[in-house]
Motif scaffolding. Sequence first.
Motif, PDB file in Angstrom:
ATOM      1  N   VAL A 152       0.643  11.607  -0.447  1.00 30.75           N
ATOM      2  CA  VAL A 152       1.770  11.057  -1.224  1.00 30.75           C
ATOM      3  C   VAL A 152       2.237  12.000  -2.330  1.00 30.75           C
ATOM      4  CG1 VAL A 152       0.360   9.786  -2.908  1.00 30.75           C
ATOM      5  CG2 VAL A 152       2.616   8.930  -2.292  1.00 30.75           C
ATOM      6  N   HIS A 153       1.367  12.914  -2.758  1.00 38.06           N
ATOM      7  CA  HIS A 153       1.767  13.862  -3.801  1.00 38.06           C
ATOM      8  C   HIS A 153       2.827  14.843  -3.289  1.00 38.06           C
ATOM      9  CE1 HIS A 153      -1.526  15.629  -1.519  1.00 38.06           C
ATOM     10  NE2 HIS A 153      -1.014  16.808  -1.800  1.00 38.06           N
ATOM     11  N   LEU A 154       3.043  14.875  -1.963  1.00 42.43           N
ATOM     12  CA  LEU A 154       4.058  15.761  -1.385  1.00 42.43           C
ATOM     13  C   LEU A 154       5.341  15.021  -1.029  1.00 42.43           C
ATOM     14  CD1 LEU A 154       1.871  17.875   1.066  1.00 42.43           C
ATOM     15  CD2 LEU A 154       2.716  18.537  -1.183  1.00 42.43           C
ATOM     16  N   LEU A 155       5.423  13.757  -1.387  1.00 44.07           N
ATOM     17  CA  LEU A 155       6.573  12.945  -0.984  1.00 44.07           C
ATOM     18  C   LEU A 155       7.884  13.610  -1.412  1.00 44.07           C
ATOM     19  CD1 LEU A 155       6.812  10.131   0.373  1.00 44.07           C
ATOM     20  CD2 LEU A 155       7.134   9.185  -1.906  1.00 44.07           C
ATOM     21  N   PRO A 156       8.785  13.914  -0.460  1.00 40.77           N
ATOM     22  CA  PRO A 156      10.052  14.565  -0.830  1.00 40.77           C
ATOM     23  C   PRO A 156      10.946  13.641  -1.644  1.00 40.77           C
ATOM     24  CG  PRO A 156       9.612  14.730   1.551  1.00 40.77           C
ATOM     25  CD  PRO A 156       8.648  13.727   0.986  1.00 40.77           C
ATOM     26  N   ALA A 157      11.759  14.228  -2.521  1.00 38.98           N
ATOM     27  CA  ALA A 157      12.635  13.440  -3.394  1.00 38.98           C
ATOM     28  C   ALA A 157      13.530  12.463  -2.625  1.00 38.98           C
ATOM     29  CB  ALA A 157      13.478  14.375  -4.259  1.00 38.98           C
ATOM     30  N   PRO A 158      14.120  12.833  -1.471  1.00 39.79           N
ATOM     31  CA  PRO A 158      14.955  11.855  -0.748  1.00 39.79           C
ATOM     32  C   PRO A 158      14.176  10.625  -0.292  1.00 39.79           C
ATOM     33  CG  PRO A 158      15.403  14.080   0.039  1.00 39.79           C
ATOM     34  CD  PRO A 158      14.199  14.169  -0.844  1.00 39.79           C
ATOM     35  N   VAL A 159      12.891  10.807   0.057  1.00 42.18           N
ATOM     36  CA  VAL A 159      12.074   9.654   0.471  1.00 42.18           C
ATOM     37  C   VAL A 159      11.778   8.765  -0.733  1.00 42.18           C
ATOM     38  CG1 VAL A 159       9.935   8.920   1.605  1.00 42.18           C
ATOM     39  CG2 VAL A 159      11.118  10.975   2.392  1.00 42.18           C
ATOM     40  N   PHE A 160      11.610   9.364  -1.919  1.00 47.05           N
ATOM     41  CA  PHE A 160      11.499   8.570  -3.141  1.00 47.05           C
ATOM     42  C   PHE A 160      12.717   7.657  -3.285  1.00 47.05           C
ATOM     43  CE2 PHE A 160       8.433  11.521  -5.418  1.00 47.05           C
ATOM     44  CZ  PHE A 160       7.498  10.539  -5.651  1.00 47.05           C
ATOM     45  N   ARG A 215       3.181  -0.927   0.183  1.00 50.60           N
ATOM     46  CA  ARG A 215       3.208   0.530   0.205  1.00 50.60           C
ATOM     47  C   ARG A 215       1.850   1.082  -0.227  1.00 50.60           C
ATOM     48  NH1 ARG A 215       6.699  -1.739  -2.608  1.00 50.60           N
ATOM     49  NH2 ARG A 215       5.919  -0.936  -4.604  1.00 50.60           N
ATOM     50  N   LEU A 216       1.278   1.906   0.633  1.00 55.26           N
ATOM     51  CA  LEU A 216      -0.020   2.530   0.355  1.00 55.26           C
ATOM     52  C   LEU A 216       0.152   4.043   0.329  1.00 55.26           C
ATOM     53  CD1 LEU A 216      -3.149   2.660   0.118  1.00 55.26           C
ATOM     54  CD2 LEU A 216      -3.232   2.541   2.635  1.00 55.26           C
ATOM     55  N   GLY A 217      -0.171   4.671  -0.806  1.00 50.56           N
ATOM     56  CA  GLY A 217      -0.177   6.128  -0.905  1.00 50.56           C
ATOM     57  C   GLY A 217      -1.603   6.643  -0.768  1.00 50.56           C
ATOM     58  N   ARG A 249      -6.675  -5.164   7.824  1.00 51.18           N
ATOM     59  CA  ARG A 249      -6.711  -6.295   6.901  1.00 51.18           C
ATOM     60  C   ARG A 249      -5.383  -7.071   6.949  1.00 51.18           C
ATOM     61  NH1 ARG A 249      -9.841  -6.816   2.166  1.00 51.18           N
ATOM     62  NH2 ARG A 249     -11.282  -5.437   3.263  1.00 51.18           N
ATOM     63  N   LEU A 250      -4.261  -6.350   7.077  1.00 51.38           N
ATOM     64  CA  LEU A 250      -2.941  -6.989   7.009  1.00 51.38           C
ATOM     65  C   LEU A 250      -2.446  -7.483   8.367  1.00 51.38           C
ATOM     66  CD1 LEU A 250      -1.161  -4.531   4.543  1.00 51.38           C
ATOM     67  CD2 LEU A 250      -1.870  -6.873   4.061  1.00 51.38           C
ATOM     68  N   GLN A 251      -2.916  -6.863   9.462  1.00 49.82           N
ATOM     69  CA  GLN A 251      -2.495  -7.273  10.811  1.00 49.82           C
ATOM     70  C   GLN A 251      -0.964  -7.291  10.939  1.00 49.82           C
ATOM     71  OE1 GLN A 251      -4.807  -8.231  13.506  1.00 49.82           O
ATOM     72  NE2 GLN A 251      -6.138  -7.113  12.118  1.00 49.82           N
ATOM     73  N   THR A 252      -0.345  -6.163  10.590  1.00 47.84           N
ATOM     74  CA  THR A 252       1.113  -6.136  10.572  1.00 47.84           C
ATOM     75  C   THR A 252       1.635  -4.815  11.131  1.00 47.84           C
ATOM     76  OG1 THR A 252       3.050  -6.506   9.154  1.00 47.84           O
ATOM     77  CG2 THR A 252       1.290  -5.147   8.241  1.00 47.84           C
ATOM     78  N   GLU A 253       2.879  -4.846  11.597  1.00 40.82           N
ATOM     79  CA  GLU A 253       3.510  -3.625  12.074  1.00 40.82           C
ATOM     80  C   GLU A 253       3.629  -2.629  10.913  1.00 40.82           C
ATOM     81  OE1 GLU A 253       7.105  -4.392  14.242  1.00 40.82           O
ATOM     82  OE2 GLU A 253       6.010  -5.367  15.879  1.00 40.82           O
ATOM     83  N   THR A 254       3.342  -1.355  11.212  1.00 38.75           N
ATOM     84  CA  THR A 254       3.156  -0.365  10.149  1.00 38.75           C
ATOM     85  C   THR A 254       3.909   0.924  10.458  1.00 38.75           C
ATOM     86  OG1 THR A 254       0.948  -1.262   9.659  1.00 38.75           O
ATOM     87  CG2 THR A 254       1.434   0.964   8.862  1.00 38.75           C
ATOM     88  N   LEU A 255       4.556   1.475   9.427  1.00 45.16           N
ATOM     89  CA  LEU A 255       5.177   2.792   9.493  1.00 45.16           C
ATOM     90  C   LEU A 255       4.311   3.746   8.685  1.00 45.16           C
ATOM     91  CD1 LEU A 255       7.566   4.702  10.157  1.00 45.16           C
ATOM     92  CD2 LEU A 255       8.698   3.854   8.086  1.00 45.16           C
ATOM     93  N   ILE A 256       3.875   4.838   9.330  1.00 45.22           N
ATOM     94  CA  ILE A 256       3.001   5.826   8.690  1.00 45.22           C
ATOM     95  C   ILE A 256       3.772   7.135   8.560  1.00 45.22           C
ATOM     96  CG2 ILE A 256       0.808   7.071   8.834  1.00 45.22           C
ATOM     97  CD1 ILE A 256      -0.110   4.773  10.790  1.00 45.22           C
ATOM     98  N   LEU A 257       3.875   7.657   7.339  1.00 44.69           N
ATOM     99  CA  LEU A 257       4.611   8.895   7.086  1.00 44.69           C
ATOM    100  C   LEU A 257       3.622  10.015   6.771  1.00 44.69           C
ATOM    101  CD1 LEU A 257       7.448   7.436   4.810  1.00 44.69           C
ATOM    102  CD2 LEU A 257       7.372   7.619   7.301  1.00 44.69           C
ATOM    103  N   VAL A 258       3.778  11.151   7.479  1.00 43.63           N
ATOM    104  CA  VAL A 258       2.810  12.251   7.357  1.00 43.63           C
ATOM    105  C   VAL A 258       3.536  13.578   7.152  1.00 43.63           C
ATOM    106  CG1 VAL A 258       1.142  11.034   8.807  1.00 43.63           C
ATOM    107  CG2 VAL A 258       2.724  12.664   9.859  1.00 43.63           C
ATOM    108  N   THR A 259       2.766  14.629   6.861  1.00 45.56           N
ATOM    109  CA  THR A 259       3.352  15.912   6.463  1.00 45.56           C
ATOM    110  C   THR A 259       3.907  16.719   7.630  1.00 45.56           C
ATOM    111  OG1 THR A 259       1.123  16.843   6.536  1.00 45.56           O
ATOM    112  CG2 THR A 259       1.966  16.166   4.389  1.00 45.56           C
TER     113      THR A 259
END
Length: 560
Positions: A310-318, A329-331, A227-237
């Motif tokens: 997203v419920h596992l997001l580490p505090a430094p990433v917050f 930002r999509l969780g 939908r956004l057609q944009t460069e994306t960074l995906i963060l995973v566990t």
Amino acid sequence: MTKPIIVQSDNTILLEVDNPDYETARDAVLPFAELEKSPEHIHTYRVTPLSLWNAAAAGLDAEQIIGSLKQYSRYDIPEIVLVTVKEQMRRYGLIKLVREGDSLVLRSKDPMLLAEIVREKRIQPFIERAGDDASLVVKPNLRGHVKQSLIKLGFPVEDLAGYEEGDRCDIGLRDTSQHAQPFAIRDYQVSAINAFYRGGGPEGGSGVVVLPCGAGKTIVGIGVMARLQTETLILVTNTVALRQWREELMDKTHLQPEQIGEFSGEKKEIRPITVATYNILTYRKKKNEDFVHFNLFREKNWGLIIYDEVHLLPAPVFRMTSEIQSKRRLGLTATLIREDGMEADVFSLIGPKKFDMPWKILEKSCWIAEALCTELRVELPEHLRYQYSIARDRERFRIASENERKVEFAKRILTHHKGASVLIIGQYISQLEELARIFKFPLITGATPVSEREALYGQFKRGEIKTLIVSKVANFSIDLPDANIAIQVSGTFGSRQEEAQRLGRILRPKKGENRAYFYTIISANSVEEKFAHNRQLFLTEQGYVYVILNEQMFGERFPA
């Protein structure tokens, strides 16, 4: 007919399970209340400020919530509850963050509220100056910090300041996957994408989509990217999840391999679509040094950042996320429960809950498997009972968790489901190693090399291996669509989040009867019983019922 709920002045809601209207009342209450207790006959929900703010962000208003309560309430609703609902719902959007020219501005229709806020010491470092009577100018790049601080004061900010578009990346969806399967985004996934996107306006662009494991959260992420057609960074566990995202992107879109980068412990590729692990982002050589790879957030002009699980997001990433609030930002998660109590930080920094689909609705539509949950209570052997009685609390939990008699009952479950695809899941490595020695099944732990994990998961998917023993590394983002039996022999104390994720390993839709079986084996009359009850709260909230069996009842159903 007697109505199913009782609303109490302490903001709790008692829901009668045996009432004919139980399910419809539960579904009406779920969007704005949190389950606290779930014994056999009466379930207790609590209305909290955060649950009401999430409801407001999702489009509910106070009148709708009060209407639902009145519809199902047996008695008059206490006035204090009505006041609480109206006041907390009013608070969401009372302060708005907008962009005016080059400035970030807090605005409110209540000038006295802003005057009160600006006197708060925790807010002052983020304010550049006062604007007119109804505004405060926020210092550049402190957009996340001011939202985080205001929610702690009880004022959730409605962020309408908009987003940077990011560099363009053409992302087209396939009609037929690379595996020659028809591909189309499902109706509820489209609804989730639309709820996040909101027509591309400032009302959309940040927030969390909550869907059960196996319901296609990755596809929602891919749909938002398209939908956004944009460069994306995906963060995973972890790295296995990273490569599953890469495979899905290749399978479902027209992206080329060279457009998708892996940023992990093994590779450091930065491409238009980059998938990175939380672990590599939070790596630093020494505890007091900077995080080496945090510059990834600024390496490219990302138009979207996706936070998987997203419920596992580490505090430094917050902390880093608080400084990149101009990015969409999509969780993605199966449950917003955080065992560290940081749900308010998810709300203020990632965004409010935008879409939530009850698990049972998807089950009825056959988008996920029907799950039958059983808790088996096994007696401790005599020699462990004495050891248990003199142990401290934490030691008691481990003794109960590693009860050696669990092995014989796991064996009987395996015999009963002969030929099924089974995951045996546990917390303690020594216990899992003993199970692997006895049953001769492959074992996957955190120490198993990624290449070996991927090979074993591949053999399991192809049916070459019918049973895997896995530690908590398999709690998240593992795609094993044919697994239809899970046997849980131990877990992380009372973690509701873990229980939901482990059930999720077997929820992908199945051929034939579309049914999965989730067994939890615990030690009877031990601390495991209390923790097991707490673990099951989230799934009970979603409509799952645990059948409780003692050894005699189990023997009648599963003869040796």
